[in-house]
Design a protein around this motif. Structure first.
Motif, PDB file in Angstrom:
ATOM      1  N   VAL A 132       0.838  -1.203   0.000  1.00  0.00           N
ATOM      2  CA  VAL A 132       0.000   0.000   0.000  1.00  0.00           C
ATOM      3  C   VAL A 132       0.874   1.254   0.000  1.00  0.00           C
ATOM      4  O   VAL A 132       0.614   2.209  -0.745  1.00  0.00           O
ATOM      5  CB  VAL A 132      -0.934   0.000   1.228  1.00  0.00           C
ATOM      6  N   LEU A 133       1.901   1.261   0.825  1.00  0.00           N
ATOM      7  CA  LEU A 133       2.803   2.404   0.884  1.00  0.00           C
ATOM      8  C   LEU A 133       3.491   2.629  -0.455  1.00  0.00           C
ATOM      9  O   LEU A 133       3.611   3.767  -0.928  1.00  0.00           O
ATOM     10  CB  LEU A 133       3.842   2.190   1.992  1.00  0.00           C
ATOM     11  N   THR A 160       3.968   5.783  -5.421  1.00  0.00           N
ATOM     12  CA  THR A 160       3.984   5.761  -6.885  1.00  0.00           C
ATOM     13  C   THR A 160       2.985   6.755  -7.456  1.00  0.00           C
ATOM     14  O   THR A 160       3.306   7.553  -8.353  1.00  0.00           O
ATOM     15  CB  THR A 160       3.658   4.347  -7.401  1.00  0.00           C
ATOM     16  N   VAL A 161       1.757   6.718  -6.935  1.00  0.00           N
ATOM     17  CA  VAL A 161       0.723   7.636  -7.427  1.00  0.00           C
ATOM     18  C   VAL A 161       1.087   9.083  -7.101  1.00  0.00           C
ATOM     19  O   VAL A 161       0.908   9.982  -7.937  1.00  0.00           O
ATOM     20  CB  VAL A 161      -0.643   7.265  -6.814  1.00  0.00           C
ATOM     21  N   TYR A 162       1.601   9.317  -5.886  1.00  0.00           N
ATOM     22  CA  TYR A 162       1.978  10.675  -5.499  1.00  0.00           C
ATOM     23  C   TYR A 162       3.041  11.243  -6.446  1.00  0.00           C
ATOM     24  O   TYR A 162       2.891  12.337  -6.999  1.00  0.00           O
ATOM     25  CB  TYR A 162       2.546  10.682  -4.070  1.00  0.00           C
ATOM     26  N   TYR A 221      -3.031   2.966  -8.643  1.00  0.00           N
ATOM     27  CA  TYR A 221      -4.260   3.620  -8.180  1.00  0.00           C
ATOM     28  C   TYR A 221      -5.420   2.625  -8.098  1.00  0.00           C
ATOM     29  O   TYR A 221      -6.180   2.618  -7.113  1.00  0.00           O
ATOM     30  CB  TYR A 221      -4.632   4.768  -9.117  1.00  0.00           C
ATOM     31  N   MET A 222      -5.563   1.771  -9.116  1.00  0.00           N
ATOM     32  CA  MET A 222      -6.638   0.792  -9.087  1.00  0.00           C
ATOM     33  C   MET A 222      -6.455  -0.194  -7.935  1.00  0.00           C
ATOM     34  O   MET A 222      -7.422  -0.647  -7.327  1.00  0.00           O
ATOM     35  CB  MET A 222      -6.706   0.048 -10.426  1.00  0.00           C
ATOM     36  N   TYR A 261      -4.169  16.016  -3.357  1.00  0.00           N
ATOM     37  CA  TYR A 261      -3.553  17.040  -2.534  1.00  0.00           C
ATOM     38  C   TYR A 261      -2.037  17.041  -2.697  1.00  0.00           C
ATOM     39  O   TYR A 261      -1.397  18.082  -2.667  1.00  0.00           O
ATOM     40  CB  TYR A 261      -3.889  16.807  -1.049  1.00  0.00           C
ATOM     41  N   VAL A 262      -1.480  15.846  -2.845  1.00  0.00           N
ATOM     42  CA  VAL A 262      -0.021  15.722  -2.876  1.00  0.00           C
ATOM     43  C   VAL A 262       0.550  16.104  -4.238  1.00  0.00           C
ATOM     44  O   VAL A 262       1.666  16.609  -4.327  1.00  0.00           O
ATOM     45  CB  VAL A 262       0.395  14.283  -2.498  1.00  0.00           C
ATOM     46  N   ASN A 263      -0.210  15.877  -5.309  1.00  0.00           N
ATOM     47  CA  ASN A 263       0.300  16.170  -6.648  1.00  0.00           C
ATOM     48  C   ASN A 263       0.750  17.615  -6.828  1.00  0.00           C
ATOM     49  O   ASN A 263       1.833  17.853  -7.391  1.00  0.00           O
ATOM     50  CB  ASN A 263      -0.755  15.820  -7.705  1.00  0.00           C
TER      51      ASN A 263
END
Length: 299
Positions: free
Chosen positions: A8-9, A14-16, A229-230, A246-248
């Motif tokens: 999960v982390l 990765t998404v961030y 993300y999925m 928020y992080v992007n």
């Protein structure tokens, strides 16, 4: 965040990081690619690569019903979410784009709440504080926009959130990576058809930076980050999965400082602290929920 499961982390980071840089990549690629062809070819190539790799490993094809559901989700996520975002970036400033994208966790939580899974108080605090931080961070930039850009951004956020909810609550795609591949393929086909109907073509000269940006969107933005993300949607609460919104902007500002020689002031520093605090609240809520579940199972 270290209390979260390792996978999960990794998916969150990765998404961030990746999606925090894709808006700049889209901006660079739009110099040579029209918007719908940019997104359509991006997802077609990414979906084809992932699908081919899975078939080489012997994974069976999705059923007709799974292809149908993948088509619905692909049209909403890739077609509406990403396609309309590319359109909007031609008419809307980056600051206003960040504010609209920051609305995504709230809309997603409301959509999920309609199915009876409302965020708890800690998650709502994280959602609202993250939105405030994103607005504060974006407020130092330009908020210029044309009406068509506002409509496109609103449509993009709604399509993305509705598609995210349906992918986990109502529709059933092929399990694992084959589901991701089918969604990208169907979304890519839809975007390419829209591009052809609009008469889009590669009329602008193809530059090396634009081509590299497109390749980055395929490999990192689609294959890597979209898959992550999925996975998050199926593994963590929606508020935490959508905290990338928020992080992007924070990642984008950081990249601008280190790579683009940009400077940040006190307002940006305060905004970053608020955003990081909101993500901390969301991750603590997830960790507490996991601990409670483990305690119940032990009892």
């Amino acid at each position: 965040m270290l209390r979260l499961p390792r996978l999960v982390l990794l998916a969150l980071l990765t998404v961030y990081i990746v999606w925090g840089s894709t808006y700049f990549a889209i901006h660079v690629a739009l110099a040579s690619f029209p918007p719908f062809l940019l997104m359509g070819t991006r997802f077609l190539v990414a979906g084809t690569l992932l699908f081919g790799w899975l078939k080489w490993r012997g994974v069976k094809n999705p059923t007709l019903m799974q292809w149908r559901d993948a088509g619905v989700i692909g049209v909403l996520l890739m077609g509406g979410g990403m396609g309309l975002t590319a359109v909007a970036q031609q008419y809307v400033s980056s600051g206003l784009t960040a504010v609209f994208i920051a609305c995504s966790p709230m809309i997603l939580s409301l959509c999920v709440g309609m199915f009876g899974d409302w965020p708890n108080k800690r998650e709502w605090t994280g959602i609202l504080s993250g939105f405030v931080g994103a607005v504060l961070l974006a407020s130092s930039g330009d908020f210029s926009a044309q009406p068509i850009g506002i409509v496109a951004l609103l449509g993009a956020v709604c399509c993305w959130d509705i598609g995210s909810v349906l992918s986990q609550r109502k529709l059933s795609v092929a399990p694992g990576a084959m589901g991701f591949a089918s969604e990208m393929l169907m979304g890519g086909v839809f975007l390419t058809i829209v591009a052809l109907l609009k008469g889009e073509s590669f009329s602008a000269p193809m530059t090396v930076p634009a081509l590299l940006a497109w390749a980055y969107l395929v490999m990192a933005g689609s294959l890597l980050a979209f898959t992550a993300y999925m996975y998050l949607l199926s593994a963590v609460p929606p508020a935490l999965a959508s905290s990338y919104a928020y992080v992007n902007p924070l990642i984008a500002v950081t990249l601008g400082v280190f790579l683009g020689g940009e400077k940040i002031g006190a307002r940006e520093v305060v905004a970053m602290c608020i955003i990081l605090g909101s993500v901390l609240l969301l991750t603590m809520s997830r960790a507490r929920a996991s601990s409670s579940l483990e305690l119940k199972e032990a009892v």
